[in-house]
Design a protein around this motif. Structure first.
Motif, PDB file in Angstrom:
ATOM      1  N   THR A 360       0.826  -1.204   0.000  1.00 36.78           N
ATOM      2  CA  THR A 360       0.000   0.000   0.000  1.00 36.78           C
ATOM      3  C   THR A 360       0.863   1.258   0.000  1.00 36.78           C
ATOM      4  OG1 THR A 360      -1.770  -1.116   1.184  1.00 36.78           O
ATOM      5  CG2 THR A 360      -1.738   1.287   1.300  1.00 36.78           C
ATOM      6  N   LEU A 361       1.901   1.272   0.833  1.00 32.55           N
ATOM      7  CA  LEU A 361       2.788   2.439   0.898  1.00 32.55           C
ATOM      8  C   LEU A 361       3.531   2.639  -0.406  1.00 32.55           C
ATOM      9  CD1 LEU A 361       4.224   1.933   4.516  1.00 32.55           C
ATOM     10  CD2 LEU A 361       2.500   3.597   3.788  1.00 32.55           C
ATOM     11  N   SER A 362       3.905   1.537  -1.042  1.00 30.36           N
ATOM     12  CA  SER A 362       4.594   1.612  -2.332  1.00 30.36           C
ATOM     13  C   SER A 362       3.690   2.214  -3.402  1.00 30.36           C
ATOM     14  CB  SER A 362       5.067   0.213  -2.752  1.00 30.36           C
ATOM     15  OG  SER A 362       5.698   0.247  -4.016  1.00 30.36           O
ATOM     16  N   GLN A 363       2.423   1.783  -3.432  1.00 32.70           N
ATOM     17  CA  GLN A 363       1.456   2.327  -4.392  1.00 32.70           C
ATOM     18  C   GLN A 363       1.192   3.797  -4.127  1.00 32.70           C
ATOM     19  OE1 GLN A 363      -2.115  -0.171  -4.888  1.00 32.70           O
ATOM     20  NE2 GLN A 363      -0.915  -1.871  -4.056  1.00 32.70           N
ATOM     21  N   LEU A 364       1.135   4.159  -2.869  1.00 33.41           N
ATOM     22  CA  LEU A 364       0.905   5.561  -2.494  1.00 33.41           C
ATOM     23  C   LEU A 364       2.075   6.425  -2.961  1.00 33.41           C
ATOM     24  CD1 LEU A 364      -0.975   7.489  -0.933  1.00 33.41           C
ATOM     25  CD2 LEU A 364       0.411   7.006   1.102  1.00 33.41           C
ATOM     26  N   ALA A 365       3.294   5.912  -2.770  1.00 34.00           N
ATOM     27  CA  ALA A 365       4.490   6.664  -3.174  1.00 34.00           C
ATOM     28  C   ALA A 365       4.493   6.900  -4.684  1.00 34.00           C
ATOM     29  CB  ALA A 365       5.743   5.917  -2.746  1.00 34.00           C
ATOM     30  N   GLN A 366       4.030   5.915  -5.435  1.00 29.81           N
ATOM     31  CA  GLN A 366       3.984   6.039  -6.901  1.00 29.81           C
ATOM     32  C   GLN A 366       2.966   7.086  -7.354  1.00 29.81           C
ATOM     33  OE1 GLN A 366       3.298   2.106  -8.458  1.00 29.81           O
ATOM     34  NE2 GLN A 366       5.173   1.280  -7.527  1.00 29.81           N
ATOM     35  N   LYS A 367       1.869   7.253  -6.564  1.00 32.58           N
ATOM     36  CA  LYS A 367       0.845   8.230  -6.915  1.00 32.58           C
ATOM     37  C   LYS A 367       1.301   9.656  -6.626  1.00 32.58           C
ATOM     38  CE  LYS A 367      -3.168   5.235  -6.127  1.00 32.58           C
ATOM     39  NZ  LYS A 367      -3.911   5.420  -7.370  1.00 32.58           N
ATOM     40  N   ASN A 368       2.326   9.772  -5.772  1.00 37.60           N
ATOM     41  CA  ASN A 368       2.816  11.093  -5.419  1.00 37.60           C
ATOM     42  C   ASN A 368       4.186  11.339  -6.018  1.00 37.60           C
ATOM     43  OD1 ASN A 368       0.797  12.335  -3.339  1.00 37.60           O
ATOM     44  ND2 ASN A 368       0.941  10.165  -2.813  1.00 37.60           N
TER      45      ASN A 368
END
Length: 368
Positions: A360-368
């Motif tokens: 989840t944190l990895s996906q969030l980082a990619q969105k930002n």
């Protein structure tokens, strides 16, 4: 999970927007980081607390992001007879989590020019100077591809052509460390502990002191103590290099940070240590990659981990390099009659929780 985080982020952004009145600049990244950390702490508490409750888990579980504690809980007894409680100072047998220490010590000897991982073991040990074992290399012992099962027995397959998990292979690595260094395994590992800042770790052979969690078979109602602990870890059945190290939550956290933070091995040696060179199908944890005394997730999230089990002491140590997060699970009782799959259920569930959070944190980082 992502939806929850994304819901919070607009509020973080609004805090940094201009208003009619002058306001001091706000570090949006700091606010987002603190929001994410608060979310992690809440999620971990809810989900790992439920694991403790569901399995009546007797042991200690902690999650650290670099030096920041995200979760920590101890529960149950380190000694069921005296009712001594597990606390932050409790020392556990960590079983095969010990293997990564042995692997690192081999690589430290290589850095000093005393050996090469591609060397044949027969160069250092007479017992390998025979037709059956003569082509086994140090590399193959490190990643369990030598074909060795028990010393003196026939190989399971031609060296280098398969995977078979061998404690005797790692005990052999301990002998090589002693041969090329000129000092005992215990002396070498104590030096390594010192280098990592680990002040409460030892081996079963030399342990002196208090706070050791006696190992038990059974459950909280009927707990049978495993005899001769921790001295038995150095015996032929297990062997110190394969599974005889004792440690604490805090020391393993320090170890993960020091090892993966580049404070123990040179950068190119650390890459060699972490490089997938074999595949393993673990009976409980499933398919995974194997490097030098360490397992790897196949696919995301990127992680390095190893389970450990000696009678009564199931353990799991995980490190997620992208977020510098350590997850450490130590216990001192196992109901073997119900099978190891059930013994490791709490460990598996916690790994799923933290794997999902990392993704989840990895996906969030990619969105930002």
């Amino acid at each position: 999970m992502i939806r929850n985080l994304m819901f919070l982020l607009p509020f973080c952004f609004l805090l940094s927007c201009k208003t009619e009145k002058p306001v001091p600049p706000v570090d949006k990244k700091t606010i987002i980081d603190s929001t994410v950390t608060a979310f992690q702490k809440t999620l971990l508490k809810q989900q790992i607390d439920s694991v403790f409750k569901k399995y009546h888990f007797n042991g200690s579980i902690a999650v650290f992001k670099d030096s920041l504690p995200l979760y920590r809980k101890e529960n149950g007894y380190s000694n069921f007879r005296t009712k001594a409680r597990i606390d932050s100072n409790t020392i556990f047998a960590i079983g095969s989590v010990s293997k990564q220490f042995t692997a690192v010590m081999i690589l430290l000897q290589m850095e000093q020019g005393k050996l090469n991982v591609n060397d044949k073991v027969s160069k250092y040990l007479k017992e390998f100077q025979n037709k059956e074992y003569e082509n086994i290399t140090i590399h193959q012992l490190l990643n369990h591809t030598s074909g060795l099962n028990l010393m003196g027995g026939k190989l399971m397959f031609k060296s280098g052509s398969g995977f078979f998990y061998s404690n005797d292979g790692f005990n052999t690595l301990g002998k090589i460390i002693e041969k090329v260094s000129g000092t005992s395994y215990d002396e070498n590992v104590q030096e390594l502990f010192k280098k990592a800042g680990m002040t409460r770790s030892s081996t079963g052979d030399i342990f002196k002191g208090n706070n050791f969690a006696s190992a038990y078979l059974g459950n909280g109602t009927h707990a049978q103590e495993v005899p001769n602990m921790p001295k038995r870890l150095g015996g032929k059945e297990i062997g110190t290099p394969a599974g005889g190290i004792l440690s604490t939550i805090q020391d393993l956290h320090l170890w993960n940070n020091a090892l993966y933070g580049g404070k123990i091995l040179k950068p190119e040696t650390l890459k060699l240590f972490m490089a997938k060179s074999a595949e393993r199908h673990h009976a409980i944890l499933g398919k995974m990659g194997y490097a030098y005394g360490i397992m790897l997730n196949i696919g995301k999230p990127n992680s390095y981990f190893h389970s450990g089990y000696i009678k009564g002491s199931p353990s799991l140590n995980i490190y997620y390099p992208e977020t510098k997060t350590s997850v450490i699970i130590l216990s001192n009782i196992a109901d073997e009659e119900k099978g190891k799959a059930l013994v490791f259920k709490p460990h598996i569930e916690v790994k799923k929780i933290t794997d999902n959070l990392e993704s989840t944190l990895s996906q969030l980082a990619q969105k930002n």
